[in-house]
Motif scaffolding. Structure first.
Motif, PDB file in Angstrom:
ATOM      1  N   GLU A 129      16.545 -17.259   5.640  1.00  8.36           N
ATOM      2  CA  GLU A 129      17.490 -17.005   4.560  1.00  8.36           C
ATOM      3  C   GLU A 129      17.040 -15.798   3.737  1.00  8.36           C
ATOM      4  OE1 GLU A 129      18.786 -20.671   2.605  1.00  8.36           O
ATOM      5  OE2 GLU A 129      19.194 -19.425   0.839  1.00  8.36           O
ATOM      6  N   ALA A 130      15.756 -15.745   3.450  1.00  3.39           N
ATOM      7  CA  ALA A 130      15.207 -14.622   2.688  1.00  3.39           C
ATOM      8  C   ALA A 130      15.302 -13.331   3.479  1.00  3.39           C
ATOM      9  CB  ALA A 130      13.763 -14.907   2.301  1.00  3.39           C
ATOM     10  N   ALA A 131      15.052 -13.430   4.784  1.00  4.85           N
ATOM     11  CA  ALA A 131      15.125 -12.250   5.645  1.00  4.85           C
ATOM     12  C   ALA A 131      16.558 -11.739   5.720  1.00  4.85           C
ATOM     13  CB  ALA A 131      14.609 -12.592   7.048  1.00  4.85           C
ATOM     14  N   TRP A 132      17.484 -12.668   5.793  1.00  5.89           N
ATOM     15  CA  TRP A 132      18.899 -12.323   5.856  1.00  5.89           C
ATOM     16  C   TRP A 132      19.318 -11.610   4.573  1.00  5.89           C
ATOM     17  CZ3 TRP A 132      22.810 -11.325   8.741  1.00  5.89           C
ATOM     18  CH2 TRP A 132      24.109 -11.419   8.261  1.00  5.89           C
ATOM     19  N   THR A 133      18.895 -12.164   3.434  1.00  6.46           N
ATOM     20  CA  THR A 133      19.203 -11.550   2.145  1.00  6.46           C
ATOM     21  C   THR A 133      18.628 -10.147   2.069  1.00  6.46           C
ATOM     22  OG1 THR A 133      19.073 -13.754   1.168  1.00  6.46           O
ATOM     23  CG2 THR A 133      19.072 -11.903  -0.363  1.00  6.46           C
ATOM     24  N   PRO A 136      12.744  -1.639   3.336  1.00  9.24           N
ATOM     25  CA  PRO A 136      12.924  -3.084   3.171  1.00  9.24           C
ATOM     26  C   PRO A 136      11.575  -3.782   3.108  1.00  9.24           C
ATOM     27  CG  PRO A 136      13.555  -2.399   5.393  1.00  9.24           C
ATOM     28  CD  PRO A 136      13.295  -1.149   4.603  1.00  9.24           C
ATOM     29  N   ARG A 137      11.483  -4.738   2.234  1.00 11.46           N
ATOM     30  CA  ARG A 137      10.210  -5.451   2.089  1.00 11.46           C
ATOM     31  C   ARG A 137      10.283  -6.796   2.781  1.00 11.46           C
ATOM     32  NH1 ARG A 137       8.732  -4.826  -3.594  1.00 11.46           N
ATOM     33  NH2 ARG A 137       8.414  -7.058  -3.535  1.00 11.46           N
ATOM     34  N   LYS A 138       9.266  -7.094   3.497  1.00 12.58           N
ATOM     35  CA  LYS A 138       9.212  -8.381   4.184  1.00 12.58           C
ATOM     36  C   LYS A 138       9.145  -9.495   3.143  1.00 12.58           C
ATOM     37  CE  LYS A 138       6.915 -10.756   7.898  1.00 12.58           C
ATOM     38  NZ  LYS A 138       6.596 -10.451   9.269  1.00 12.58           N
ATOM     39  N   PRO A 139      10.116 -10.425   3.211  1.00 10.64           N
ATOM     40  CA  PRO A 139      10.118 -11.468   2.190  1.00 10.64           C
ATOM     41  C   PRO A 139       8.926 -12.408   2.339  1.00 10.64           C
ATOM     42  CG  PRO A 139      11.860 -11.852   3.795  1.00 10.64           C
ATOM     43  CD  PRO A 139      11.214 -10.551   4.168  1.00 10.64           C
ATOM     44  N   GLU A 140       8.355 -12.746   1.212  1.00  8.50           N
ATOM     45  CA  GLU A 140       7.233 -13.685   1.237  1.00  8.50           C
ATOM     46  C   GLU A 140       7.748 -15.071   0.909  1.00  8.50           C
ATOM     47  OE1 GLU A 140       3.502 -12.753  -0.795  1.00  8.50           O
ATOM     48  OE2 GLU A 140       4.299 -10.730  -0.880  1.00  8.50           O
ATOM     49  N   ILE A 141       7.445 -15.986   1.758  1.00  4.56           N
ATOM     50  CA  ILE A 141       7.891 -17.351   1.521  1.00  4.56           C
ATOM     51  C   ILE A 141       6.686 -18.194   1.124  1.00  4.56           C
ATOM     52  CG2 ILE A 141       9.028 -19.358   2.538  1.00  4.56           C
ATOM     53  CD1 ILE A 141      10.900 -17.003   2.145  1.00  4.56           C
ATOM     54  N   MET A 197      17.386 -34.348  19.563  1.00  3.31           N
ATOM     55  CA  MET A 197      16.566 -34.346  20.768  1.00  3.31           C
ATOM     56  C   MET A 197      16.474 -32.959  21.401  1.00  3.31           C
ATOM     57  SD  MET A 197      15.510 -37.326  20.758  1.00  3.31           S
ATOM     58  CE  MET A 197      14.649 -37.479  22.333  1.00  3.31           C
ATOM     59  N   ILE A 198      17.522 -32.150  21.182  1.00  3.41           N
ATOM     60  CA  ILE A 198      17.531 -30.840  21.819  1.00  3.41           C
ATOM     61  C   ILE A 198      16.611 -29.892  21.042  1.00  3.41           C
ATOM     62  CG2 ILE A 198      18.958 -28.868  22.519  1.00  3.41           C
ATOM     63  CD1 ILE A 198      21.344 -31.019  22.392  1.00  3.41           C
ATOM     64  N   ARG A 199      15.676 -29.348  21.732  1.00  6.86           N
ATOM     65  CA  ARG A 199      14.787 -28.383  21.091  1.00  6.86           C
ATOM     66  C   ARG A 199      15.249 -26.985  21.412  1.00  6.86           C
ATOM     67  NH1 ARG A 199       8.905 -30.144  22.488  1.00  6.86           N
ATOM     68  NH2 ARG A 199       9.111 -32.326  21.956  1.00  6.86           N
ATOM     69  N   ARG A 200      15.880 -26.384  20.425  1.00  2.00           N
ATOM     70  CA  ARG A 200      16.311 -25.011  20.592  1.00  2.00           C
ATOM     71  C   ARG A 200      15.120 -24.123  20.268  1.00  2.00           C
ATOM     72  NH1 ARG A 200      19.628 -21.319  17.553  1.00  2.00           N
ATOM     73  NH2 ARG A 200      19.006 -22.444  15.705  1.00  2.00           N
ATOM     74  N   PRO A 201      14.874 -23.087  21.066  1.00  2.00           N
ATOM     75  CA  PRO A 201      13.764 -22.217  20.692  1.00  2.00           C
ATOM     76  C   PRO A 201      14.021 -21.620  19.310  1.00  2.00           C
ATOM     77  CG  PRO A 201      15.084 -21.250  22.470  1.00  2.00           C
ATOM     78  CD  PRO A 201      15.562 -22.657  22.266  1.00  2.00           C
ATOM     79  N   PRO A 202      13.050 -21.710  18.423  1.00  2.00           N
ATOM     80  CA  PRO A 202      13.280 -21.218  17.069  1.00  2.00           C
ATOM     81  C   PRO A 202      13.488 -19.711  17.051  1.00  2.00           C
ATOM     82  CG  PRO A 202      10.968 -21.774  17.370  1.00  2.00           C
ATOM     83  CD  PRO A 202      11.684 -22.178  18.622  1.00  2.00           C
ATOM     84  N   THR A 203      14.388 -19.282  16.218  1.00  2.00           N
ATOM     85  CA  THR A 203      14.612 -17.844  16.086  1.00  2.00           C
ATOM     86  C   THR A 203      14.266 -17.408  14.676  1.00  2.00           C
ATOM     87  OG1 THR A 203      16.938 -18.232  15.578  1.00  2.00           O
ATOM     88  CG2 THR A 203      16.407 -17.678  17.855  1.00  2.00           C
ATOM     89  N   VAL A 204      13.841 -16.175  14.580  1.00  2.00           N
ATOM     90  CA  VAL A 204      13.466 -15.600  13.296  1.00  2.00           C
ATOM     91  C   VAL A 204      14.404 -14.427  13.012  1.00  2.00           C
ATOM     92  CG1 VAL A 204      11.577 -14.585  11.952  1.00  2.00           C
ATOM     93  CG2 VAL A 204      11.077 -16.211  13.787  1.00  2.00           C
ATOM     94  N   VAL A 205      14.903 -14.373  11.793  1.00  2.00           N
ATOM     95  CA  VAL A 205      15.782 -13.276  11.413  1.00  2.00           C
ATOM     96  C   VAL A 205      14.942 -12.074  11.018  1.00  2.00           C
ATOM     97  CG1 VAL A 205      17.529 -12.513   9.751  1.00  2.00           C
ATOM     98  CG2 VAL A 205      17.607 -14.838  10.648  1.00  2.00           C
TER      99      VAL A 205
END
Ligand SMILES: [Zn+2]
Ligand SMILES: [Zn+2]
Length: 118
Positions: free
Chosen positions: A80-84, A59-64, A11-19
């Motif tokens: 996960e890709a950004a973290w890697t 660094p290259r922006k990962p493409e998902i 139920m809790i909506r955490r604001p999404p974060t991007v790495v």
């Protein structure tokens, strides 16, 4: 250690974060678009100051691809890709083998000495 009530909150909506794929830190979905170009600029500035052997390819922006496949933004996969990608920026110390950001490595190597003296 296990967190109490480790169930996924539904139920809790955490604001999404991007790495950030450059520095590996988390940002809000809005601030990441502001942060990324700044971070890349900073990365270039720092990279230019580094000795040649510590300079990294940009660094290259990962493409998902799953974003298109699933029809929605797969934040977990993207993060996960950004973290890697951010982790690949780390350089191992040639003395102790620990990994550091290049600018940190320079600081670290001032105090890191090989155990065996030559
Ligand atoms: Zn960043
Ligand atoms: Zn070291």
């Amino acid at each position: 250690m296990k967190a109490p009530n480790g169930d996924k909150p539904t139920m809790i909506r955490r604001p999404p974060t991007v790495v950030c794929y450059i520095c590996g830190r988390e940002y809000g979905t809005k601030s990441i678009s502001i942060h990324e170009p700044q971070c890349l600029k900073k990365w270039h500035n720092e990279n230019n100051l580094l000795p040649k052997e510590l300079r990294r390819p940009e660094p290259r922006k990962p493409e998902i691809r799953t974003i298109a496949a699933k029809g929605f933004y797969d934040l977990d996969a993207l993060n996960e890709a950004a973290w890697t990608s951010a982790q690949s920026q780390l350089v191992p110390c040639n003395l102790c083998g620990r990994t550091f950001l290049p600018d940190r490595l320079i600081v670290h190597q001032r105090s890191c000495k090989p155990k065996a003296s030559k």
